[in-house]
Design a protein around this motif. Structure first.
Motif, PDB file in Angstrom:
ATOM      1  N   ALA A  31       0.236   4.693  -2.176  1.00  8.68           N
ATOM      2  CA  ALA A  31      -0.192   5.933  -1.518  1.00  8.68           C
ATOM      3  C   ALA A  31       0.748   7.076  -1.866  1.00  8.68           C
ATOM      4  O   ALA A  31       0.311   8.208  -2.124  1.00  8.68           O
ATOM      5  CB  ALA A  31      -0.254   5.726  -0.014  1.00  8.68           C
ATOM      6  N   PRO A  37      -5.965   5.365  -2.820  1.00  9.96           N
ATOM      7  CA  PRO A  37      -5.111   4.776  -1.767  1.00  9.96           C
ATOM      8  C   PRO A  37      -5.318   5.463  -0.420  1.00  9.96           C
ATOM      9  O   PRO A  37      -5.736   6.626  -0.341  1.00  9.96           O
ATOM     10  CB  PRO A  37      -3.695   5.019  -2.292  1.00  9.96           C
ATOM     11  CG  PRO A  37      -3.856   5.110  -3.775  1.00  9.96           C
ATOM     12  CD  PRO A  37      -5.171   5.778  -3.998  1.00  9.96           C
ATOM     13  N   ASP A  38      -5.000   4.737   0.639  1.00 12.48           N
ATOM     14  CA  ASP A  38      -5.162   5.222   2.004  1.00 12.48           C
ATOM     15  C   ASP A  38      -4.253   6.420   2.253  1.00 12.48           C
ATOM     16  O   ASP A  38      -3.027   6.325   2.129  1.00 12.48           O
ATOM     17  CB  ASP A  38      -4.830   4.096   2.983  1.00 12.48           C
ATOM     18  CG  ASP A  38      -5.096   4.469   4.437  1.00 12.48           C
ATOM     19  OD1 ASP A  38      -5.510   5.615   4.705  1.00 12.48           O
ATOM     20  OD2 ASP A  38      -4.881   3.606   5.310  1.00 12.48           O
ATOM     21  N   GLU A  39      -4.858   7.558   2.624  1.00 15.70           N
ATOM     22  CA  GLU A  39      -4.071   8.766   2.881  1.00 15.70           C
ATOM     23  C   GLU A  39      -3.411   8.750   4.255  1.00 15.70           C
ATOM     24  O   GLU A  39      -2.642   9.651   4.590  1.00 15.70           O
ATOM     25  CB  GLU A  39      -4.958  10.009   2.771  1.00 15.70           C
ATOM     26  CG  GLU A  39      -6.034  10.083   3.831  1.00 15.70           C
ATOM     27  CD  GLU A  39      -6.810  11.383   3.806  1.00 15.70           C
ATOM     28  OE1 GLU A  39      -7.634  11.580   4.714  1.00 15.70           O
ATOM     29  OE2 GLU A  39      -6.594  12.197   2.888  1.00 15.70           O
ATOM     30  N   GLU A  53       0.802  -1.225   0.000  1.00 21.40           N
ATOM     31  CA  GLU A  53       0.000   0.000   0.000  1.00 21.40           C
ATOM     32  C   GLU A  53       0.836   1.277   0.000  1.00 21.40           C
ATOM     33  O   GLU A  53       0.456   2.274  -0.625  1.00 21.40           O
ATOM     34  CB  GLU A  53      -0.929   0.016   1.214  1.00 21.40           C
ATOM     35  CG  GLU A  53      -2.044  -0.996   1.159  1.00 21.40           C
ATOM     36  CD  GLU A  53      -2.927  -0.916   2.392  1.00 21.40           C
ATOM     37  OE1 GLU A  53      -3.951  -1.629   2.422  1.00 21.40           O
ATOM     38  OE2 GLU A  53      -2.607  -0.154   3.330  1.00 21.40           O
TER      39      GLU A  53
END
Length: 395
Positions: A52, A96-98, A48
């Motif tokens: 990100a 994507p996960d911030e 990930e």
């Protein structure tokens, strides 16, 4: 650049949709984790984090990486309402996960703008907003968590020229320390000073000799937090944020932005409402009036708190969140506690025994305690609201 909000939103949605699909209404599997502090395996993080970082670079290069930031550091200089509109749009898509860059982007950058000065800002702001550099916050210590005025980490001048400092001490509960290149560190620079006097803030390189990062095992099995040991780690005099001995001013700015980031993330509790409804239906209790009333109450609180926080941010002077943002964080954590309690009511004994694939809700309960501490405990924030917002006398 003059652009009306409607046109901006149209361009923003065209940009986001060209890269990622919309999120489903259910926001993932009904059995997925619902932890407010995500816990990822090493393999998941390895997959990930690069995505990100690349998304931050892509958004920055397209003009959406710092919408309300100054042009000299790659921003567009648009009003904060445009940045908020973009965030609302982005939440509709499976981007994507911030979380990997949240501190760098939402907390450190505005702190540096307020206290960093031309040299530090030129070195870090564009790089942080574009995720060329990822950072972490080195404030809390084993004996100085919510009470940062009790920090013991020491910074002493190195050599006769005094052009660098040596750092010795220990930090704890540092999010993302194991993948960060730099950290924002609070240390005591005046020997014998007490409480909030004699503190200073530095930017420190995390990959140098004298900095050791050790992951901390969580209740949920994850290791997103670390303790950091500093043994004669060095920082240059140019790494000072603000003035020597005035670190308390810097960390107050940092904590205001941290509470604003946490408190303004109303999507957290709003996103969990459909999951609660699904949970109640699967367990045959959606027709229970107590469950339905509690769900409606949670939803109403989430909507009201979101509007309240937007009003706080709109009235922020010079982009600096006020003390009232402490109320936003309190309200969010209170509503998440209500969500956790309702999930426990629905699941009954299986909430603990994990007999029906609903471990995700247990993760919410286990991680919620950390959120109620990070950025200031509930007790500290209530005191801030009482004294600085309501102007009540000290008890």
């Amino acid at each position: 650049m003059n652009i009306d909000l409607e046109t901006f939103c149209q361009q923003a949605e065209e940009f986001i949709s060209a890269h990622y699909p919309r999120r489903s209404a259910r926001a993932g599997s009904e059995h997925a984790a619902v932890a407010v502090i995500p816990e990822r395996s090493a393999a998941q993080e390895a997959a990930e984090l690069p995505e990100a970082i690349q998304w931050r670079k892509t958004t920055f290069d397209a003009g959406f990486g710092w919408i309300d930031g100054p042009a000299e550091f790659g921003g567009r200089g648009l009003p904060p309402s445009y940045a908020d509109a973009y965030r609302q749009l982005e939440r509709r898509y499976a981007v994507p996960d911030e979380g990997y860059t949240r501190f760098s982007v939402g907390i450190l950058c505005p702190t540096l703008l307020a206290h960093g000065g031309p040299e530090l800002n030129g070195r870090y702001l564009r790089a942080l907003r574009r995720a060329d550099i990822v950072s972490c916050q080195l404030f809390s210590e084993p004996d100085a968590g919510s009470d940062l005025a009790s920090v013991r980490t020491r910074a002493g001048r190195d050599g006769e020229s005094g052009d660098s400092w040596r750092i010795n001490g220990q930090k704890v509960w540092t999010s993302g320390a194991h993948y960060s290149e730099v950290g924002m560190l609070l240390a005591r620079t005046e020997p014998g000073s007490r409480r909030n006097a004699g503190l200073s803030v530095f930017m420190i390189e995390m990959d140098q000799p004298g900095v050791e990062v050790r992951p901390i095992q969580q209740l949920t099995g994850g290791k997103s937090f670390s303790e950091v040991f500093l043994d004669d780690a060095r920082v240059s005099a140019q790494s000072l944020v603000g003035e020597i001995g005035r670190g308390w001013d810097v960390i107050n700015t940092t904590l205001r932005h941290e509470r604003a980031v946490i408190g303004s993330d109303g999507a957290v509790d709003l996103a969990l409402v459909p999951r609660l409804i699904d949970l109640a239906r699967r367990h045959g209790c959606w027709d229970d009036p107590v469950v339905r009333e509690a769900t409606a109450d949670i939803y109403a609180r989430a909507q009201a708190d979101s509007l309240m926080t937007l009003d706080f941010l709109d009235r922020a002077e010079g982009g600096m969140p006020g003390a009232e943002m402490s109320l936003s964080k309190l309200r969010l954590t209170d509503n998440l506690q209500r969500i956790s309690a309702l999930a426990q009511r629905i699941l009954g004994g299986s909430f603990v025994t994990e007999l029906d694939d609903d471990f995700g809700w247990s993760q919410l309960a286990l991680t919620l305690a950390g959120l109620r501490i990070g950025g200031g405990t509930d007790e500290v924030l209530r005191t801030i609201v009482a004294q600085r917002v309501l102007s009540l006398p000290r008890s």
